[in-house]
Design an enzyme around this catalytic site. Structure first.
Site, PDB file in Angstrom:
ATOM      1  N   ARG A 227      -7.965  -1.630   5.044  1.00 21.74           N
ATOM      2  CA  ARG A 227      -7.211  -0.488   4.499  1.00 21.74           C
ATOM      3  C   ARG A 227      -5.782  -0.919   4.191  1.00 21.74           C
ATOM      4  NH1 ARG A 227      -7.836   4.799   8.022  1.00 21.74           N
ATOM      5  NH2 ARG A 227      -6.366   5.409   6.417  1.00 21.74           N
TER       6      ARG A 227
ATOM      7  N   CYS B 109      -5.774   7.387   9.798  1.00 19.84           N
ATOM      8  CA  CYS B 109      -5.884   6.489  10.946  1.00 19.84           C
ATOM      9  C   CYS B 109      -5.615   7.210  12.265  1.00 19.84           C
ATOM     10  CB  CYS B 109      -4.854   5.370  10.811  1.00 19.84           C
ATOM     11  SG  CYS B 109      -5.549   3.825  10.282  1.00 19.84           S
TER      12      CYS B 109
ATOM     13  N   ARG C 180      -0.761  13.632  13.876  1.00 11.37           N
ATOM     14  CA  ARG C 180       0.032  13.493  12.656  1.00 11.37           C
ATOM     15  C   ARG C 180       0.029  14.818  11.895  1.00 11.37           C
ATOM     16  NH1 ARG C 180      -1.794   8.056   9.884  1.00 11.37           N
ATOM     17  NH2 ARG C 180       0.283   8.024   8.984  1.00 11.37           N
TER      18      ARG C 180
ATOM     19  N   LYS D 119       0.829  -1.215   0.000  1.00 11.58           N
ATOM     20  CA  LYS D 119       0.000   0.000   0.000  1.00 11.58           C
ATOM     21  C   LYS D 119       0.864   1.266   0.000  1.00 11.58           C
ATOM     22  CE  LYS D 119      -1.550   1.377   4.145  1.00 11.58           C
ATOM     23  NZ  LYS D 119      -1.344   2.710   4.720  1.00 11.58           N
ATOM     24  N   ASN D 120       1.836   1.313   0.908  1.00 13.79           N
ATOM     25  CA  ASN D 120       2.599   2.556   1.080  1.00 13.79           C
ATOM     26  C   ASN D 120       3.592   2.816  -0.049  1.00 13.79           C
ATOM     27  OD1 ASN D 120       1.119   2.986   3.341  1.00 13.79           O
ATOM     28  ND2 ASN D 120       2.727   2.446   4.803  1.00 13.79           N
TER      29      ASN D 120
ATOM     30  N   ASP E  35       5.186  -0.049  11.878  1.00 14.56           N
ATOM     31  CA  ASP E  35       3.960  -0.717  11.415  1.00 14.56           C
ATOM     32  C   ASP E  35       3.909  -2.196  11.799  1.00 14.56           C
ATOM     33  OD1 ASP E  35       3.096   1.669  10.409  1.00 14.56           O
ATOM     34  OD2 ASP E  35       3.738   1.277   8.360  1.00 14.56           O
TER      35      ASP E  35
HETATM   36  N1  EPU Z   1       5.626  14.143  11.721  1.00 11.63           N
HETATM   37  C1  EPU Z   1       5.576  15.482  12.064  1.00 11.63           C
HETATM   38  N2  EPU Z   1       5.284  16.419  11.108  1.00 11.63           N
HETATM   39  C2  EPU Z   1       5.024  16.070   9.821  1.00 11.63           C
HETATM   40  C3  EPU Z   1       5.073  14.707   9.453  1.00 11.63           C
HETATM   41  C4  EPU Z   1       5.384  13.757  10.440  1.00 11.63           C
HETATM   42  O1  EPU Z   1       5.787  15.853  13.204  1.00 11.63           O
HETATM   43  O2  EPU Z   1       4.752  16.958   9.011  1.00 11.63           O
HETATM   44  C5  EPU Z   1       5.903  13.114  12.753  1.00 11.63           C
HETATM   45  C6  EPU Z   1       4.702  12.217  12.939  1.00 11.63           C
HETATM   46  O3  EPU Z   1       3.777  12.774  13.828  1.00 11.63           O
HETATM   47  C7  EPU Z   1       5.325  10.963  13.471  1.00 11.63           C
HETATM   48  C8  EPU Z   1       6.683  10.891  12.777  1.00 11.63           C
HETATM   49  O4  EPU Z   1       6.929  12.225  12.321  1.00 11.63           O
HETATM   50  O5  EPU Z   1       5.541  11.068  14.832  1.00 11.63           O
HETATM   51  C9  EPU Z   1       6.803   9.896  11.663  1.00 11.63           C
HETATM   52  O6  EPU Z   1       5.963  10.258  10.649  1.00 11.63           O
HETATM   53  P1  EPU Z   1       6.272  10.058   9.101  1.00 11.63           P
HETATM   54  O7  EPU Z   1       6.078  11.386   8.466  1.00 11.63           O
HETATM   55  O8  EPU Z   1       7.528   9.326   8.831  1.00 11.63           O
HETATM   56  O9  EPU Z   1       5.041   9.117   8.761  1.00 11.63           O
HETATM   57  P2  EPU Z   1       4.119   9.236   7.534  1.00 11.63           P
HETATM   58  O10 EPU Z   1       4.919   9.574   6.340  1.00 11.63           O
HETATM   59  O11 EPU Z   1       2.924  10.074   7.864  1.00 11.63           O
HETATM   60  C10 EPU Z   1       4.360   6.743   6.737  1.00 11.63           C
HETATM   61  C11 EPU Z   1       3.429   5.582   6.510  1.00 11.63           C
HETATM   62  C12 EPU Z   1       2.895   5.081   7.846  1.00 11.63           C
HETATM   63  C13 EPU Z   1       4.087   4.669   8.719  1.00 11.63           C
HETATM   64  C14 EPU Z   1       5.069   5.846   8.860  1.00 11.63           C
HETATM   65  C15 EPU Z   1       6.357   5.486   9.596  1.00 11.63           C
HETATM   66  C16 EPU Z   1       2.521   6.026   4.314  1.00 11.63           C
HETATM   67  C17 EPU Z   1       1.334   6.429   3.486  1.00 11.63           C
HETATM   68  N3  EPU Z   1       2.346   6.013   5.640  1.00 11.63           N
HETATM   69  O12 EPU Z   1       3.586   7.743   7.394  1.00 11.63           O
HETATM   70  O13 EPU Z   1       2.089   3.953   7.564  1.00 11.63           O
HETATM   71  O14 EPU Z   1       3.638   4.282   9.978  1.00 11.63           O
HETATM   72  O15 EPU Z   1       5.461   6.315   7.549  1.00 11.63           O
HETATM   73  O16 EPU Z   1       7.046   4.472   8.938  1.00 11.63           O
HETATM   74  O17 EPU Z   1       3.568   5.708   3.774  1.00 11.63           O
HETATM   75  C18 EPU Z   1       0.445   2.345   8.011  1.00 11.63           C
HETATM   76  O18 EPU Z   1       0.672   1.845   6.893  1.00 11.63           O
HETATM   77  O19 EPU Z   1      -0.245   1.758   8.895  1.00 11.63           O
HETATM   78  C19 EPU Z   1       0.990   3.664   8.334  1.00 11.63           C
HETATM   79  C20 EPU Z   1       0.505   4.422   9.296  1.00 11.63           C
END
Ligand code: EPU
Length: 421
Positions: free
Chosen positions: A398, A116, A121, A21-22, A305
Site C-alpha cells: 500500500r 490502516c 482515526r 503516495k500521500n 510514518d
Molecule cells: N484526528 C482527529 N480527527 C480527525 C482527523 C484526525 O482526531 O478528523 C487525529 C487522528 O486520530 C490522529 C491525528 O489527528 O491522532 C493526526 O491525524 P491527521 O489527520 O494529521 O492524519 P491523516 O491526515 O489521517 C495523514 C497521512 C498518514 C500520516 C498522518 C500524520 C495521508 C493520506 N495520510 O493522515 O499517513 O500518518 O497524516 O502525518 O496523507 C501512512 O502513510 O502510513 C499514513 C498513515
C-alpha cells in the site's frame, strides 16, 4: 501474501525513490475541481493509489496510463451517482474526496472511509471544516454521510494540524465564494505540493509551507498540462535506515533536501554517516550507533510514518532509547513482533516505548500490522540471523512499490509468495 527473507546481507548501490503516495492521493482527488486533462508523472503504482483511481473511474473519470508511472486523467464527465461506495469505504485516503466532491456537486452521499489499523482515526475534523464553509452534514445508522450545501462560502477556520483535514479544506475553499483563512494548518510537504498544484491551476492560496493559509476563492480552475509527483520522503528515510542497519551504503535519489531536516538530524545524532546534495542522499552504515530520544511531531518535526523504522534502529544502538509517538495510539504493535525476534523493549503506554540495545535479531515468523510496520518488519528481516517469514505482507505494497525487488537489486534476499500456504 508472505515475504521470506534470508538476513545478513549488506545493501549497496543506487536506489530510485518513487513518487509519494500521500501526495499522489490529494493531487488525484483534486482533479475533480479542474476543467481539463492533466498528465501526471511519477505516480507510484501502489494499491492505495490504484484504489483511488478506481473510485474516480467508477464515477466516470477517464484515466489512461501512458507509461509505468505516467497517466492522464480527465474528470469532466463524472457523475457521483455511480460512485463505488464499497471501494470508497475500504480506503481511508478516500476521505480526500469529500472536499472536492462537495465543492463540485454540492450534494453527496458517501460512506465513512476505513483504512490502516493504526488507531482511532475519526473524521470529525473533516466534517467540521466543511461545515465551516456552509455544508450541512447528516449521518445514518449504516455509516453513510450526507453532505450538502447550496454554495460554499469562505470563513475563518482554526484547524488542529490534520494533514488530510487541511487538504480537504484547501480543496473545498479553492472554488468557494470569498476568502478562507486557515489557522493551525498542516504544512507537511504533501500539503504544500497540493497547494502549489492548485495555484498552478489558477487557485489563489497564500502562505504555502506555513501554518496560516489564506485562500481567495476563484470561479474556475484549469487543469495544469502536466505535474510530477514529489519523491516519497518516507521511502527515503526507510532506505536510509536500511543502509544504517545492514552496514551498507546506499545512494538514494531523487530527494528534496529541505524536506529531510528532521530525519537527517536524527540519523546524524545517533552516529549515522550521510552526505546530502540537491539530488542524492548517500548513507553509510559504519561505526557505532548510540541510543536516542525521539518524539514524532507535525512537520517540520519528525514524521510519525518513520517512527517504526527508527524503533527498529534503536534495537541496534548502544544504550536505552525512548520513542514517543503522540499522534496515533496504535503504532507500537510492531514492537511485539521485534520482541519475538529478540529485541529488548518495553511498551510503557500506547504512545511510548523504551528500547535497549544493541541486541542481535533472530529470524522467526512475524506479522505485518500496517504498511509502516510492515516495511519495518522487512528491514528487521534483513538484519536477522537466519530466515524471517512475514505474514500479511500485502499491506506493505500500500505504501512501497515493488519493495522486495528493489531491495533484492541492492543485495537483499527476499522471496515473495503471493498466497499464504
Ligand atoms: N484526528 C482527529 N480527527 C480527525 C482527523 C484526525 O482526531 O478528523 C487525529 C487522528 O486520530 C490522529 C491525528 O489527528 O491522532 C493526526 O491525524 P491527521 O489527520 O494529521 O492524519 P491523516 O491526515 O489521517 C495523514 C497521512 C498518514 C500520516 C498522518 C500524520 C495521508 C493520506 N495520510 O493522515 O499517513 O500518518 O497524516 O502525518 O496523507 C501512512 O502513510 O502510513 C499514513 C498513515
Amino acid at each position: 501474501m508472505r515475504l521470506i527473507i534470508r538476513g545478513g546481507k549488506k545493501l549497496q548501490g543506487p536506489v530510485k525513490v518513487m513518487g509519494y503516495k500521500n501526495a499522489a492521493l490529494p493531487l488525484l482527488a483534486s482533479t475533480l475541481l479542474l476543467k481539463g486533462e492533466t498528465k501526471f508523472q511519477n505516480i507510484p503504482r501502489l494499491t492505495d493509489v490504484m484504489s483511488l483511481l478506481e473510485i474516480l473511474q467508477s464515477m466516470g473519470a477517464k484515466v489512461e496510463w501512458l507509461g509505468e508511472h505516467e497517466l492522464k486523467i480527465d474528470t469532466r464527465e463524472v457523475d457521483p451517482k455511480h460512485l463505488d461506495k464499497k471501494k470508497m469505504k475500504r480506503l481511508r485516503g478516500s476521505i480526500l474526496l469529500l472536499g472536492p466532491m462537495l465543492s463540485r456537486f454540492k450534494k453527496i452521499v458517501v460512506p465513512e472511509p476505513g483504512g490502516c489499523a493504526i488507531g482511532n482515526r475519526p473524521i470529525d475534523e473533516h466534517l467540521q471544516v466543511l461545515q465551516a464553509l456552509g455544508a450541512k452534514v447528516e449521518t445514518d445508522d449504516e455509516g453513510c454521510l450526507f453532505l450538502h450545501a447550496t454554495k460554499l462560502t469562505g470563513n475563518y477556520v482554526i484547524q488542529r494540524f490534520s494533514v488530510t483535514g487541511t487538504e480537504n479544506l484547501v480543496m473545498a475553499a479553492a472554488l468557494a465564494q470569498g476568502r478562507t483563512s486557515i489557522r493551525l494548518a498542516a504544512a507537511e510537504p504533501h500539503v504544500q505540493e497540493l497547494c502549489r498544484f492548485l495555484n498552478k491551476a489558477g487557485a489563489k492560496i497564500k502562505g504555502v509551507g506555513t501554518h496560516e493559509l489564506e485562500i481567495d476563492g476563484v470561479e474556475k480552475l484549469h487543469a495544469p498540462r502536466s505535474w510530477t509527483v514529489m519523491p516519497d520522503y518516507i521511502e527515503i528515510g526507510t532506505f536510509a535506515v536500511a543502509a544504517a542497519l545492514t552496514r551498507g551504503e546506499l545512494e538514494i535519489s531523487p530527494v528534496v533536501p529541505e524536506y529531510l531536516d528532521a530525519i537527517l538530524s536524527k540519523l546524524g545524532s545517533l552516529g549515522v554517516k550521510y552526505q546530502i546534495t540537491d539530488k542524492t542522499l548517500k548513507v553509510q552504515g559504519v561505526g557505532r550507533m548510540d541510543a536516542f530520544q525521539l518524539q514524532t511531531n507535525i512537520y517540520p518535526g519528525f514524521p510519525t510514518d518513520l517512527q517504526a523504522p527508527f524503533g527498529l534502529l534503536a534495537t541496534q544502538c548502544h544504550g536505552t532509547s525512548l520513542i514517543h509517538d503522540p499522534l496515533f495510539e496504535s503504532r507500537l504493535g510492531y514492537i511485539n513482533e521485534l520482541i519475538k525476534m529478540g529485541a529488548n523493549a518495553v511498551i510503557a503506554d500506547p504512545h511510548r516505548v523504551v528500547i535497549t540495545g544493541p541486541t542481535p535479531l533472530r529470524g522467526t515468523e512475524i506479522r505485518s500490522l500496517d504498511l509502516r510496520s510492515g516495511a519495518t518488519m522487512v528491514l528487521a528481516g534483513l538484519i536477522a540471523e537466519g530466515e524471517t517469514v512475514i505474514h500479511d505482507a500485502e499491506v506493505v505494497y500500500r505504501g512501497y512499490e515493488a519493495l522486495d525487488g528493489r531491495l533484492n537489486a541492492l543485495g537483499a534476499e527476499i522471496l515473495k509468495q503471493e498466497n499464504e500456504l
